[in-house]
Write a protein that holds these residues in place. Sequence first.
Motif, PDB file in Angstrom:
ATOM      1  N   GLN A 142     -25.157  20.222  -3.183  1.00  0.00           N
ATOM      2  CA  GLN A 142     -24.300  21.354  -2.455  1.00  0.00           C
ATOM      3  C   GLN A 142     -23.099  21.517  -3.663  1.00  0.00           C
ATOM      4  O   GLN A 142     -22.695  20.548  -4.154  1.00  0.00           O
ATOM      5  CB  GLN A 142     -23.834  21.025  -1.282  1.00  0.00           C
ATOM      6  CG  GLN A 142     -23.257  22.183  -0.585  1.00  0.00           C
ATOM      7  CD  GLN A 142     -23.205  21.848   1.056  1.00  0.00           C
ATOM      8  OE1 GLN A 142     -23.649  21.023   1.509  1.00  0.00           O
ATOM      9  NE2 GLN A 142     -22.417  22.488   1.554  1.00  0.00           N
TER      10      GLN A 142
ATOM     11  N   GLN B  56     -14.079  25.360   0.307  1.00  0.00           N
ATOM     12  CA  GLN B  56     -14.943  25.381   1.566  1.00  0.00           C
ATOM     13  C   GLN B  56     -15.038  24.310   2.168  1.00  0.00           C
ATOM     14  O   GLN B  56     -15.619  24.385   3.374  1.00  0.00           O
ATOM     15  CB  GLN B  56     -16.237  26.481   1.239  1.00  0.00           C
ATOM     16  CG  GLN B  56     -17.366  25.639   0.486  1.00  0.00           C
ATOM     17  CD  GLN B  56     -17.379  25.549  -0.772  1.00  0.00           C
ATOM     18  OE1 GLN B  56     -16.423  25.699  -1.411  1.00  0.00           O
ATOM     19  NE2 GLN B  56     -18.448  25.064  -1.463  1.00  0.00           N
ATOM     20  N   ASN B  57     -15.374  23.013   1.500  1.00  0.00           N
ATOM     21  CA  ASN B  57     -15.749  21.807   2.175  1.00  0.00           C
ATOM     22  C   ASN B  57     -14.758  20.442   1.580  1.00  0.00           C
ATOM     23  O   ASN B  57     -15.350  19.615   1.746  1.00  0.00           O
ATOM     24  CB  ASN B  57     -17.199  21.723   2.042  1.00  0.00           C
ATOM     25  CG  ASN B  57     -17.822  21.583   0.583  1.00  0.00           C
ATOM     26  OD1 ASN B  57     -16.875  21.525  -0.441  1.00  0.00           O
ATOM     27  ND2 ASN B  57     -18.966  21.986   0.435  1.00  0.00           N
ATOM     28  N   CYS B  58     -13.933  20.815   0.867  1.00  0.00           N
ATOM     29  CA  CYS B  58     -13.092  19.785   0.298  1.00  0.00           C
ATOM     30  C   CYS B  58     -11.927  20.123   0.373  1.00  0.00           C
ATOM     31  O   CYS B  58     -11.057  21.038   0.134  1.00  0.00           O
ATOM     32  CB  CYS B  58     -13.310  19.416  -1.022  1.00  0.00           C
ATOM     33  SG  CYS B  58     -12.270  18.180  -1.826  1.00  0.00           S
TER      34      CYS B  58
ATOM     35  N   ALA C  84     -13.834  15.418   2.579  1.00  0.00           N
ATOM     36  CA  ALA C  84     -14.913  16.474   3.181  1.00  0.00           C
ATOM     37  C   ALA C  84     -14.177  17.155   4.492  1.00  0.00           C
ATOM     38  O   ALA C  84     -14.056  16.362   5.273  1.00  0.00           O
ATOM     39  CB  ALA C  84     -16.228  15.775   3.357  1.00  0.00           C
ATOM     40  N   THR C  85     -14.075  18.440   4.505  1.00  0.00           N
ATOM     41  CA  THR C  85     -13.858  18.910   5.742  1.00  0.00           C
ATOM     42  C   THR C  85     -15.266  19.546   6.256  1.00  0.00           C
ATOM     43  O   THR C  85     -14.907  20.107   7.575  1.00  0.00           O
ATOM     44  CB  THR C  85     -12.883  20.196   5.244  1.00  0.00           C
ATOM     45  OG1 THR C  85     -13.755  21.060   4.444  1.00  0.00           O
ATOM     46  CG2 THR C  85     -11.687  19.767   4.761  1.00  0.00           C
ATOM     47  N   ALA C  86     -16.206  19.377   5.977  1.00  0.00           N
ATOM     48  CA  ALA C  86     -17.574  19.647   6.660  1.00  0.00           C
ATOM     49  C   ALA C  86     -18.643  18.547   5.894  1.00  0.00           C
ATOM     50  O   ALA C  86     -18.273  18.198   4.833  1.00  0.00           O
ATOM     51  CB  ALA C  86     -18.044  20.992   6.557  1.00  0.00           C
ATOM     52  N   PRO C  87     -19.661  18.325   6.536  1.00  0.00           N
ATOM     53  CA  PRO C  87     -20.971  17.624   5.767  1.00  0.00           C
ATOM     54  C   PRO C  87     -21.302  18.222   4.702  1.00  0.00           C
ATOM     55  O   PRO C  87     -21.538  19.384   4.584  1.00  0.00           O
ATOM     56  CB  PRO C  87     -21.761  17.551   6.867  1.00  0.00           C
ATOM     57  CG  PRO C  87     -21.134  18.097   8.355  1.00  0.00           C
ATOM     58  CD  PRO C  87     -19.915  18.879   7.884  1.00  0.00           C
ATOM     59  N   ILE C  88     -21.425  17.546   3.682  1.00  0.00           N
ATOM     60  CA  ILE C  88     -21.853  17.809   2.214  1.00  0.00           C
ATOM     61  C   ILE C  88     -23.143  17.007   1.868  1.00  0.00           C
ATOM     62  O   ILE C  88     -23.265  16.157   1.860  1.00  0.00           O
ATOM     63  CB  ILE C  88     -20.848  17.698   1.125  1.00  0.00           C
ATOM     64  CG1 ILE C  88     -19.416  18.025   1.395  1.00  0.00           C
ATOM     65  CG2 ILE C  88     -21.485  18.167  -0.154  1.00  0.00           C
ATOM     66  CD1 ILE C  88     -18.222  17.807   0.694  1.00  0.00           C
TER      67      ILE C  88
ATOM     68  N   ALA D  18     -19.931  12.689   4.278  1.00  0.00           N
ATOM     69  CA  ALA D  18     -19.484  13.016   5.753  1.00  0.00           C
ATOM     70  C   ALA D  18     -18.605  13.504   6.020  1.00  0.00           C
ATOM     71  O   ALA D  18     -17.394  13.208   5.045  1.00  0.00           O
ATOM     72  CB  ALA D  18     -19.844  11.625   6.625  1.00  0.00           C
ATOM     73  N   THR D  19     -18.048  14.309   6.875  1.00  0.00           N
ATOM     74  CA  THR D  19     -16.682  15.094   7.360  1.00  0.00           C
ATOM     75  C   THR D  19     -15.809  13.745   7.470  1.00  0.00           C
ATOM     76  O   THR D  19     -16.006  12.857   8.021  1.00  0.00           O
ATOM     77  CB  THR D  19     -16.845  15.597   8.686  1.00  0.00           C
ATOM     78  OG1 THR D  19     -17.951  16.691   8.447  1.00  0.00           O
ATOM     79  CG2 THR D  19     -15.597  16.217   8.890  1.00  0.00           C
TER      80      THR D  19
END
Length: 507
Positions: free
Chosen positions: A73, A78-80, A65-69, A50-51
């Motif tokens: 994935q 882009q998301n960490c 996490a900077t976005a749900p993963i 989760a974010t």
Amino acid sequence: MAPAPAIRLHPDDGVLIARASLPPGMVVADGVTTIERIPAGHKVAIRPIATGEPIRRYGQIIGFATAPIAPGQHVHTQNCGMGDFSKDYAYGIDVKPVPNFDLPATFEGIRRPDGRVATRNYIGILTSVNCSAHVAGMVADVFKKNPFTGDNPLSDFPNVDGVVALTHKTGCGMTQDEPLTLLRRTLGGYARHANFSAVIVLGLGCEVNQIGGLMQEQKLAGRLRAMDIQEVGGTRKTVEAGVAFVREALTDANKVKREKVAASELTVALQCGGSDGYSGVSANPALGAASDLLVRHGGTVILSETPETYGAEHLLTRRAVSREVGEKLVGLMRWWEEYTKREGAEMNANPSPGNKAGGLTTILEKSLGAMAKAGTTNLVDVLNYAEAVTKKGFVFMDTPGYDPVAATGQVAGGANLVCFTTGRGSVFGCKPAPSIKLATNSAMYKRMEDDMDVNCGTILDGEETVQQCGQRIFDLMLKTASGQPTKSESFDFGGAEFAPWVLGATM
């Protein structure tokens, strides 16, 4: 049986590491299939994250996490991202006895009159200031082998490894406090280095870093020959005087003989550069295994690159032999936080673009992999840049993460051998200490075999264990220390890479 397509490093990890590029639809774990391409060495999620939730690799936090993963994935920039979390320094909690081997390993070293042991036998030309760099190079070039004609001015001196000019870009236009002290400590360490049989230092004459002050502060009187270009009478006369000094020194330098000495006489600088996602899986742990072997044989290893230990320092303080040693390491981290803040930067500016292309997302992830080079033994001392190493075992030296600057400090501290891991393919040398290059993956090793000494990609390929590769590295340490040339030495690397740490403003 073929190895699994992805590597799990710790049971608590929420990510796996791709052994090779993974296409969408590849099964990487029970119930987990890639939903997009995962580049070689990069991370793939194996559970929902989760974010704001921590992302773990090596069982440690490497980011948030900077976005749900979703499972399957790609996990990267882009998301960490970075985030704050508390660290338990637990000073000394993991300290354990380090039993020495009953029969210490040996190598063929050069015993100096003062008892120290060299792995190479150079004549060095140091410079007090950039203004004397060209003249120093002119002196060294007189004794340089011509690779095209085969002409070798040192052919009558087979026991001399070379004449090297170590020049730099500072020495004047600087404040006369910490920057000058740092430069002089570095030059003093090189002037005293066991791998130099004789040293000359060349200055211009009017620089801030006066040779007289250098010699007095570093207690170098009687250890080297000093010349100022202005006092000698200009370029031609100084070159003639420098060449005459080297010719005079060559006869004595050539009298050395190698003899069997204990591996405890080795002080190895641990370096990594051009790291990738495999560095913390193959080459760095394998070098860590070799480091443990050397320490158990009574030797010394130096871990450095403070910004590339940031975020993982709590794992080293647990191995500190005293609270004082551990607190000194933590103090270095606080200094670097303030230093980068003052310069308008942040610690996560490292990793480099090449590191990120290779799969490293945050400095926390890079640090956790980088510290594996130091193995598992106790942290016995923490030193400032270019300070002399005086204790046996695993020590830490404060340096920047930039490889030439870091290695320069380690060699100034007394390292007589360098082990350098790389995943992207760094080419490097560090005279007067020989440099062993360790490749993290087989593809890069095969592509750059002329530059790499050891392929640690065999670990990823399932051909050998970390311990087996570590034993190979340790055996090569002994052979190299005994005089066997490294790949970087075959290209004459090691002079241009001399790079003292420059602090403060240029005036």
